[in-house]
Write a protein that holds these residues in place. Structure first.
Motif, PDB file in Angstrom:
ATOM      1  N   VAL A   5      12.070  12.848   2.602  1.00 52.75           N
ATOM      2  CA  VAL A   5      12.403  11.656   1.826  1.00 52.75           C
ATOM      3  C   VAL A   5      12.566  10.448   2.642  1.00 52.75           C
ATOM      4  N   LYS A   6      11.646  10.145   3.473  1.00 57.10           N
ATOM      5  CA  LYS A   6      11.660   9.043   4.414  1.00 57.10           C
ATOM      6  C   LYS A   6      11.193   7.708   3.723  1.00 57.10           C
ATOM      7  N   THR A   7      11.737   6.633   4.025  1.00 55.17           N
ATOM      8  CA  THR A   7      11.387   5.412   3.646  1.00 55.17           C
ATOM      9  C   THR A   7      10.147   5.100   4.443  1.00 55.17           C
ATOM     10  N   THR A   8       8.834   4.996   3.663  1.00 57.31           N
ATOM     11  CA  THR A   8       7.620   4.988   4.363  1.00 57.31           C
ATOM     12  C   THR A   8       6.789   3.425   3.914  1.00 57.31           C
ATOM     13  N   THR A   9       6.539   3.024   5.037  1.00 56.42           N
ATOM     14  CA  THR A   9       5.543   1.843   4.657  1.00 56.42           C
ATOM     15  C   THR A   9       4.128   2.101   5.339  1.00 56.42           C
ATOM     16  N   LEU A  10       3.216   1.790   4.582  1.00 54.17           N
ATOM     17  CA  LEU A  10       1.657   2.159   5.073  1.00 54.17           C
ATOM     18  C   LEU A  10       0.815   0.778   5.013  1.00 54.17           C
ATOM     19  N   GLU A  11       0.051   0.395   6.196  1.00 58.38           N
ATOM     20  CA  GLU A  11      -0.974  -0.273   6.097  1.00 58.38           C
ATOM     21  C   GLU A  11      -1.925   0.079   6.247  1.00 58.38           C
ATOM     22  N   LEU A  12      -2.979   0.018   5.521  1.00 59.87           N
ATOM     23  CA  LEU A  12      -4.062   0.903   5.393  1.00 59.87           C
ATOM     24  C   LEU A  12      -5.528   0.103   5.559  1.00 59.87           C
ATOM     25  N   GLY A  13      -6.458   0.634   4.877  1.00 59.26           N
ATOM     26  CA  GLY A  13      -7.965   0.141   5.197  1.00 59.26           C
ATOM     27  C   GLY A  13      -8.089  -1.108   4.320  1.00 59.26           C
ATOM     28  N   GLY A  14      -9.079  -1.522   4.333  1.00 56.28           N
ATOM     29  CA  GLY A  14      -9.549  -2.639   3.311  1.00 56.28           C
ATOM     30  C   GLY A  14     -10.995  -2.602   3.084  1.00 56.28           C
ATOM     31  N   LYS A  15     -11.356  -3.417   2.032  1.00 51.92           N
ATOM     32  CA  LYS A  15     -12.888  -4.040   1.898  1.00 51.92           C
ATOM     33  C   LYS A  15     -12.768  -5.201   1.417  1.00 51.92           C
ATOM     34  N   SER A  16     -12.219  -6.132   2.099  1.00 49.87           N
ATOM     35  CA  SER A  16     -11.930  -7.467   1.471  1.00 49.87           C
ATOM     36  C   SER A  16     -13.066  -8.241   1.234  1.00 49.87           C
ATOM     37  N   ALA A  17     -12.787  -9.135   0.228  1.00 45.97           N
ATOM     38  CA  ALA A  17     -14.052  -9.931  -0.451  1.00 45.97           C
ATOM     39  C   ALA A  17     -13.689 -11.220   0.254  1.00 45.97           C
ATOM     40  N   GLN A  18     -14.848 -12.231   0.653  1.00 45.83           N
ATOM     41  CA  GLN A  18     -14.907 -13.598   0.677  1.00 45.83           C
ATOM     42  C   GLN A  18     -15.699 -14.254  -0.298  1.00 45.83           C
TER      43      GLN A  18
END
Ligand code: NAI
Ligand code: MG
Length: 501
Positions: free
Chosen positions: A248-261
């Motif tokens: 039960v670790k605190t977890t932050t995830l910064e993952l992929g994207g398909k960002s729109a312009q």
């Protein structure tokens, strides 16, 4: 002895197994030296060192203002060695000279300096509303460090991301074990020297380059770790979340994207064309926030595609360290294969290849991993090149009929990391407010700032980094209740000793 070693408990060392791997220059395919290959045992040793360093208070018990002084010294150390760091970042990662200097080294300084400013805020407990019932009490929120943090970072911004994770963990009083990506370990080991020289005590920061399945999994599952911060692919992010669940670790995830312009009809096209190209082709598209989907209204579509193609021809692709080069290589042969595979998929799906689409091999570039800036038009929202993260210099152009349609297409994705709207600020801001993404730029792109929170909606991640909001994620919140009235009569406890009516 490896050319680049592990850094555990304040000392540089080889892996317990003695194994090493080579790190290569993606511009030339040549080895830059050997790197000690951390495995599970090394990662566990680093966690143990971080555990002792946290528990004995050599860092966590310092006042935040004192920690801030050390962080400022780290920023100064990065500045003093800026040239050397930038040069290594260019060679080890394929960052152009400008990217290495401004984004990687500049970013690292900016983060350490800013977290030094934020840290003292944590020394002041936050007053909470007063309560008079059942008796008067004084209430406040104290911020404690979480404990031992582990951080796993990818290969696209290695120095800057090491600086992100380390500066936030340290500002809040934690200790940390960081695993750089095996493709790009060099600047993290240089940063270890800088941290040591700036006065970070032994064991407070530990650095263990090595493969994900060994060292990485240990850092995510080891019971001595309290908090995991991961940046990388969504697939591995899901595994990290599962592994971290064990304790039960605190977890932050910064993952992929398909960002729109989203390009609005009233945009300043002169500005937007260059901005759109920067949004997708910066660092050859190997950026989690890459603006890889361009949404254009029917009226402007043909003109915009034509102008993008003409302007893309001015992008100078070449070896990252060479003079005048504005776009470097992909990180590896594997990434090259992935990106070329997607270009193939796009063509097969029926999109129109407006420019690029091939590996660049002339003038010796075949030794590295270069792909031409690539633009597909006539992309529809169901195509894989509109839905999946490519992580290369490939722009998919989609049409929209009206603003509602643009917003619907922009949000029709499993990701939600970032995006941009190009148009008059008043109209663009209204569209920005409707996008499901953690960061939206209006008439700008790729601006991350340690003062503002960053992170993803949906499968782009969990939690936020940066800003006070991000820094607070490196703390536990403790509510302290101090009763003001100490008389026994004032206590309306559900009393154990008074007979109840
Ligand atoms: P990855 O997610 O495998 O690697 C990122 C980090 O995770 C590296 O340090 C790696 O060693 C580590 N890792 C890998 N497997 C692990 C495991 N089982 N346990 C713990 N740590 C582990 O990403 P990869 O393979 O380098 O790139 C693949 C794709 O991921 C890219 O094409 C891109 O789409 C995406 N990506 C996204 C990034 C972002 O900034 N959000 C950065 C890098 C890749
Ligand atoms: Mg390398």
């Amino acid at each position: 002895m490896a050319d680049f070693q592990l850094f555990i408990d304040g000392a540089f060392c080889d892996a317990e197994s003695g194994e090493t791997f080579d790190t290569i220059d993606p511009s030339t395919g040549e080895s830059l030296g050997t790197v000690a290959k951390a495995d599970r045992a090394d990662a566990a040793r680093a966690v143990a060192a971080a555990r002792v360093a946290f528990d004995d208070g050599r860092w966590s018990a310092k006042r935040a203002s004192e920690r801030a002084g050390v962080l400022k010294a780290v920023a100064k150390g990065v500045k003093d060695r800026a040239g050397e760091l930038a040069e290594w970042e260019t060679r080890d990662t394929g960052a152009t000279v400008v990217k290495a200097k401004a984004a990687d080294v500049g970013g690292a300084m900016f983060w350490f300096r800013t977290m030094a400013e934020f840290a003292p805020l944590l020394d002041e407990p936050e007053a909470l509303p007063q309560t008079m019932a059942p008796g008067p009490s004084y209430n406040y929120l104290q911020r404690d460090p979480v404990g031992v943090c582990s951080a796993i970072i990818p290969w696209n911004f290695p120095l800057q991301m090491a600086a992100w994770k380390i500066s936030m963990a340290l500002a809040a009083g934690n200790t940390i074990v960081l695993k750089p990506a095996p493709q790009t370990p060099v600047t993290a080991t240089l940063l270890a020297e800088i941290l040591r020289d700036a006065g970070v005590p032994d064991g407070v920061v530990n650095i263990v380059p090595g493969p994900g399945p060994g060292a990485g999994e240990e850092l995510v599952s080891n019971a001595g770790v309290d908090r995991v911060s991961f940046t990388g692919s969504t697939e591995v992010g899901k595994q990290v979340m599962r592994m971290a669940a064990g304790t039960v670790k605190t977890t932050t995830l910064e993952l992929g994207g398909k960002s729109a312009q989203v390009l609005l009809d009233d945009a300043d096209l002169e500005l937007a064309i260059d901005g759109i190209l920067y949004g997708i082709f910066f660092h050859a598209g190997q950026v989690c926030t890459a603006g890889s989907r361009l949404l254009v209204g029917d009226a402007l579509h043909d003109e915009v595609v034509e102008r993008l193609v003409a302007r893309a021809a001015d992008i100078r692709v070449g070896r990252a360290g060479d003079r005048g080069v504005t776009m470097g290589p992909l990180i590896s042969a594997r990434q090259l294969e992935t990106v070329l595979g997607y270009i193939d998929v796009g063509a097969k799906e029926g999109a129109t290849l407006a420019t690029g689409g091939e590996q660049l091999t002339a003038d010796g570039l075949d030794a590295g991993f270069f792909v031409a800036p690539t633009i597909f038009s006539d992309v529809t929202p169901d195509m894989r090149i509109a839905r999946e993260e490519i992580f290369g210099p490939v722009l998919s152009v989609l049409r929209y009929s009206d603003t509602d349609d643009a917003v619907r297409i922009a949000n029709d994705t499993s990701y939600g990391l970032a995006g941009a709207v190009w148009g008059s600020p008043s109209k663009a801001q209204r569209v920005a407010s409707r996008l499901q993404a953690g960061t939206v730029w209006v008439n700008d792109y790729h601006l991350l700032n340690p003062k503002y929170p960053f992170g993803g909606y949906k499968q782009s991640g969990v939690g936020r980094e940066h800003g006070l909001l991000g820094l607070l994620e490196y703390t536990e919140a403790k509510h302290v209740h101090v009763a003001i009235d100490q008389s026994r009569a004032s206590k309306r406890w559900f009393d154990m000793t008074v007979p109840q009516a």
